[in-house]
Design a protein around this motif. Structure first.
Motif, PDB file in Angstrom:
ATOM      1  N   TYR A 131       0.866  -1.176   0.000  1.00 32.89           N
ATOM      2  CA  TYR A 131       0.000   0.000   0.000  1.00 32.89           C
ATOM      3  C   TYR A 131       0.905   1.229   0.000  1.00 32.89           C
ATOM      4  O   TYR A 131       1.687   1.422   0.938  1.00 32.89           O
ATOM      5  CB  TYR A 131      -0.874   0.070   1.252  1.00 32.89           C
ATOM      6  CG  TYR A 131      -1.740  -1.117   1.585  1.00 32.89           C
ATOM      7  CD1 TYR A 131      -2.430  -1.829   0.617  1.00 32.89           C
ATOM      8  CD2 TYR A 131      -1.881  -1.522   2.920  1.00 32.89           C
ATOM      9  CE1 TYR A 131      -3.237  -2.900   0.954  1.00 32.89           C
ATOM     10  CE2 TYR A 131      -2.694  -2.586   3.275  1.00 32.89           C
ATOM     11  CZ  TYR A 131      -3.374  -3.283   2.288  1.00 32.89           C
ATOM     12  OH  TYR A 131      -4.177  -4.336   2.631  1.00 32.89           O
ATOM     13  N   ALA A 136      -8.377   5.037   0.559  1.00 29.56           N
ATOM     14  CA  ALA A 136      -9.044   3.765   0.299  1.00 29.56           C
ATOM     15  C   ALA A 136      -8.897   3.275  -1.134  1.00 29.56           C
ATOM     16  O   ALA A 136      -8.980   2.072  -1.386  1.00 29.56           O
ATOM     17  CB  ALA A 136     -10.527   3.881   0.659  1.00 29.56           C
ATOM     18  N   PHE A 139      -6.099   0.630  -1.230  1.00 27.53           N
ATOM     19  CA  PHE A 139      -6.031  -0.574  -0.403  1.00 27.53           C
ATOM     20  C   PHE A 139      -7.335  -1.344  -0.305  1.00 27.53           C
ATOM     21  O   PHE A 139      -7.324  -2.545  -0.001  1.00 27.53           O
ATOM     22  CB  PHE A 139      -5.542  -0.236   1.016  1.00 27.53           C
ATOM     23  CG  PHE A 139      -6.475   0.608   1.841  1.00 27.53           C
ATOM     24  CD1 PHE A 139      -7.625   0.082   2.414  1.00 27.53           C
ATOM     25  CD2 PHE A 139      -6.197   1.947   2.087  1.00 27.53           C
ATOM     26  CE1 PHE A 139      -8.477   0.854   3.194  1.00 27.53           C
ATOM     27  CE2 PHE A 139      -7.025   2.731   2.861  1.00 27.53           C
ATOM     28  CZ  PHE A 139      -8.175   2.182   3.412  1.00 27.53           C
ATOM     29  N   ALA A 140      -8.484  -0.723  -0.541  1.00 28.26           N
ATOM     30  CA  ALA A 140      -9.758  -1.354  -0.171  1.00 28.26           C
ATOM     31  C   ALA A 140     -10.114  -2.555  -1.037  1.00 28.26           C
ATOM     32  O   ALA A 140     -10.967  -3.356  -0.657  1.00 28.26           O
ATOM     33  CB  ALA A 140     -10.886  -0.322  -0.207  1.00 28.26           C
ATOM     34  N   LEU A 214     -10.146  -4.175   4.230  1.00 24.98           N
ATOM     35  CA  LEU A 214      -8.789  -3.799   4.583  1.00 24.98           C
ATOM     36  C   LEU A 214      -8.123  -4.964   5.293  1.00 24.98           C
ATOM     37  O   LEU A 214      -8.688  -5.551   6.208  1.00 24.98           O
ATOM     38  CB  LEU A 214      -8.786  -2.564   5.493  1.00 24.98           C
ATOM     39  CG  LEU A 214      -7.442  -2.138   6.094  1.00 24.98           C
ATOM     40  CD1 LEU A 214      -6.434  -1.817   5.004  1.00 24.98           C
ATOM     41  CD2 LEU A 214      -7.616  -0.945   7.027  1.00 24.98           C
ATOM     42  N   MET A 499     -14.139  -2.210   6.917  1.00 25.72           N
ATOM     43  CA  MET A 499     -12.813  -2.126   7.498  1.00 25.72           C
ATOM     44  C   MET A 499     -12.751  -2.650   8.921  1.00 25.72           C
ATOM     45  O   MET A 499     -11.665  -2.808   9.481  1.00 25.72           O
ATOM     46  CB  MET A 499     -12.332  -0.666   7.487  1.00 25.72           C
ATOM     47  CG  MET A 499     -12.072  -0.115   6.108  1.00 25.72           C
ATOM     48  SD  MET A 499     -11.647   1.639   6.172  1.00 25.72           S
ATOM     49  CE  MET A 499     -10.174   1.604   7.203  1.00 25.72           C
TER      50      MET A 499
END
Length: 619
Positions: A131, A136, A139-140, A214, A499
């Protein structure tokens, strides 16, 4: 107006944006398991036509470039998926698999990108994830490329810059509902794609709407110069905190001559303060880190790639690109501070700084398609001086609706203001029309003539905007004004709930603290003991003085908890994600209370649900 110094015949960006294309999805439409479309790049096909009068030519050009999608070879061993989301996913081949950098927003999109890569490069396993920063869109979508069990078993490392989890939580959980509501305006998510609607927002074309989540990092980059090797891929890192994100980093792939600069240098001026809301970024530090990037890696890189947009090939070209990006942030910082120290306020500075110097203004990548000199200079002012411009008249103003009612009364009533506004509209003074009609609508939201004229005003302002986020805000405002409350009602999304499993217990309790109704809670003092049996962790929640404080360990000395609760962390996650509730979990024996469980019910009753929809152009 089109800037006369721009070279409209320069085809370099298009050549770079199409270079190395290996293949694409045809059509590039991605669906979730239920068949719902979560990403559709094909809806931007109209951008192949000439720019109409309802769009700024520069923003139209930028949208056309951003809509180019597929799998691209940067250099042998380094590939990018572009046009599968607002962001890019970079893939670096290692000894036995592939390292994925920035796996997009949605799992469906990152999985589709990985599948496209594998269709051309073979079924290589994912052997690492990086990351680059704490937003977001980087990474999401991680769940689409790697299994949580493999990360938990330490088979797949996940690397991120220091402070990643803290800032990912702060932006996506604590302030998530308010930010998501404004993000709908910023990204134009309610607007139809078309010449009179959404045409992109400079950084990308849209944001995907698939499943998010996440996986917490297993390794942290804590210093510049730190090296890490994953599956034979060597990376040399540069930490850049406080730039485009509070937690961010660049890194060099020395064996490939590829420099990845995250979102610190882009083919647009970025935001010092994004219109959706965020922490104000440090433009001075941003410029300084880009100088450091050039010093660290400028003589070792032959290609520059980013988390958005297309690469830059050639050492001289990438150094010029980084230098001009650096100078853009340095100029807006330094000139804002110069004018601030002459006594100008943020709004006055924004009017003074209309354009970069010619050497920067003619650089396509320094144009304000996403950030702008106007709102960035106000952000620099805000960073140093805060919300207050120093004028005592602005120290204790009425809130918007009360102020609007008084303004309209002073100006002769709503009908008189609208009549005068029509003349200003005909004269082309759209900024003034927008301001005075806002007073009418905040005093009388149902004034039909004001709503209609304000919607037309917003549309005209949007059509002329070079900045994509300004266009989307104006056109989204028009959309809101033309619809009744039921049509406007939408949810703010659930990315924050996805998350939950990645957050620490303390972060979860802190997410409750920002939902506590302090004035009502001030009448209560409650102690709750939480024992998470699978984590071997004990926490105490103290409610006192209208504040909810999580304390690791037992209650303060001399006090006994009103209630003790024993549960597993997974049960807590399901409750906070809305998949279960406390009464049902207690009845099922998954949560075991000891003592007065009314204390728990009292606390839960003091937690507010964030607003799932609220107006912006109306009170």
């Amino acid at each position: 107006m089109t800037a006369p110094e721009l070279d409209w015949d320069d085809d370099t960006d298009r050549q770079n944006a199409t270079r190395g294309l290996l293949g694409r999805l045809d059509p590039c439409v991605i669906r979730d398991a239920s068949g719902r479309v979560v990403w559709d790049i094909e809806r931007w096909s109209f951008l192949a036509e000439d720019c109409p009068g309802t769009a700024h030519p520069g923003l139209w050009r930028q949208g056309r470039l951003n809509a180019l999608d597929g799998l691209f070879e940067v250099v042998p061993g380094v590939y990018q998926i572009r046009g599968f989301d607002v962001s890019n996913m970079t893939l670096v081949e290692g000894d036995s698999g592939v390292v994925v950098v920035d796996p997009l927003i949605s799992e469906e999109c990152s999985a589709a990108g990985l599948a496209l890569y594998r269709s051309h490069r073979g079924p290589r396993p994912v052997t690492g994830v990086v990351y680059t920063h704490s937003h977001a869109d980087h990474f999401a979508g991680v769940g689409g490329v790697v299994d949580r069990a493999d990360v938990a078993a330490e088979r797949v490392p996940v690397l991120a810059p220091a402070g990643f989890m803290e800032h990912a939580v702060g932006e996506n959980v604590f302030a998530g509902p308010a930010m998501l509501a404004r993000a709908r305006y910023m990204y134009g998510s309610r607007l139809p794609a078309g010449p009179g609607g959404a045409i992109g927002f400079g950084l990308g074309q849209g944001t995907s709407t698939g499943r998010t989540g996440l996986i917490a990092p297993t390794g942290s980059i804590t210093r510049t110069g730190q090296e890490w090797e994953v599956d034979g891929v060597r990376m040399i890192f540069q930490l850049t905190p406080g730039t485009e994100a509070p937690s961010e980093m660049n890194f060099l792939l020395p064996e490939h001559g590829v420099l990845l600069v995250a979102e610190n240098a882009n083919h647009t001026l970025h935001n010092v303060l994004t219109l959706r809301g965020a922490e104000v970024r440090d433009a001075r530090a941003w410029a300084g880190y880009l100088t450091e990037t050039i010093q660290l890696f400028g003589d070792r890189a032959d290609v520059l790639v980013g988390s958005h947009h297309w690469p830059t090939w050639g050492r001289a070209e990438l150094i010029r690109f980084l230098s001009e990006q650096r100078d853009a942030y340095a100029y807006l910082h330094d000139q804002t501070v110069r004018l601030m120290n002459r006594g100008l306020t943020g709004a006055e500075i924004a009017e003074e700084l209309q354009e970069f110097p010619p050497s920067l203004a003619k650089a396509w990548h320094a144009r304000g398609y996403y950030g702008s000199l106007s709102h960035n200079s106000k952000a620099v002012y805000q960073r140093y001086m805060g919300w207050f411009d120093g004028n005592p008249a602005h120290l204790w103003q009425h809130p918007p609706a009360e102020s609007a009612r008084r303004y309209v009364e002073f100006m002769g009533g709503a009908d008189a203001v609208v009549d005068k506004a029509r003349k200003s509209f005909a004269d082309g003074d759209l900024r003034w029309v927008a301001e005075v009609l806002a007073h009418v609508l905040f005093s009388d939201p149902d004034h039909a003539a004001a709503r209609q004229l304000q919607a037309e005003t917003f549309e005209e302002l949007g059509y002329g905007a070079e900045n994509g986020t300004w266009r989307n805000f104006y056109l989204s405002g028009a959309w809101e004004l033309r619809r009744d409350p039921e049509e406007r009602r939408t949810t703010t999304g659930s990315a924050n709930l996805a998350m939950v499993p990645a957050l620490s217990v303390e972060q979860l309790f802190q997410s409750w603290a920002v939902r506590l109704n302090g004035p009502e809670a001030a009448a209560h003092r409650i102690l709750l003991r939480w024992e998470f049996t699978d984590l071997d962790e004990t926490w105490t929640l103290l409610l006192a003085n209208g504040v909810l404080t999580p304390i690791r360990g037992e209650a303060p000395r001399g006090e006994q908890p009103h209630c003790a609760l024993r549960l597993e962390r997974g049960v807590f996650d399901r409750i906070l994600s809305g998949q279960a509730d406390f009464p049902g979990s207690i009845a099922a024996g998954e949560v075991v209370p000891e003592g007065d469980d009314q204390a728990l019910r009292t606390l839960l009753g003091l937690l507010e649900e964030p607003a799932r929809s609220f107006p912006i152009a109306l009170p």
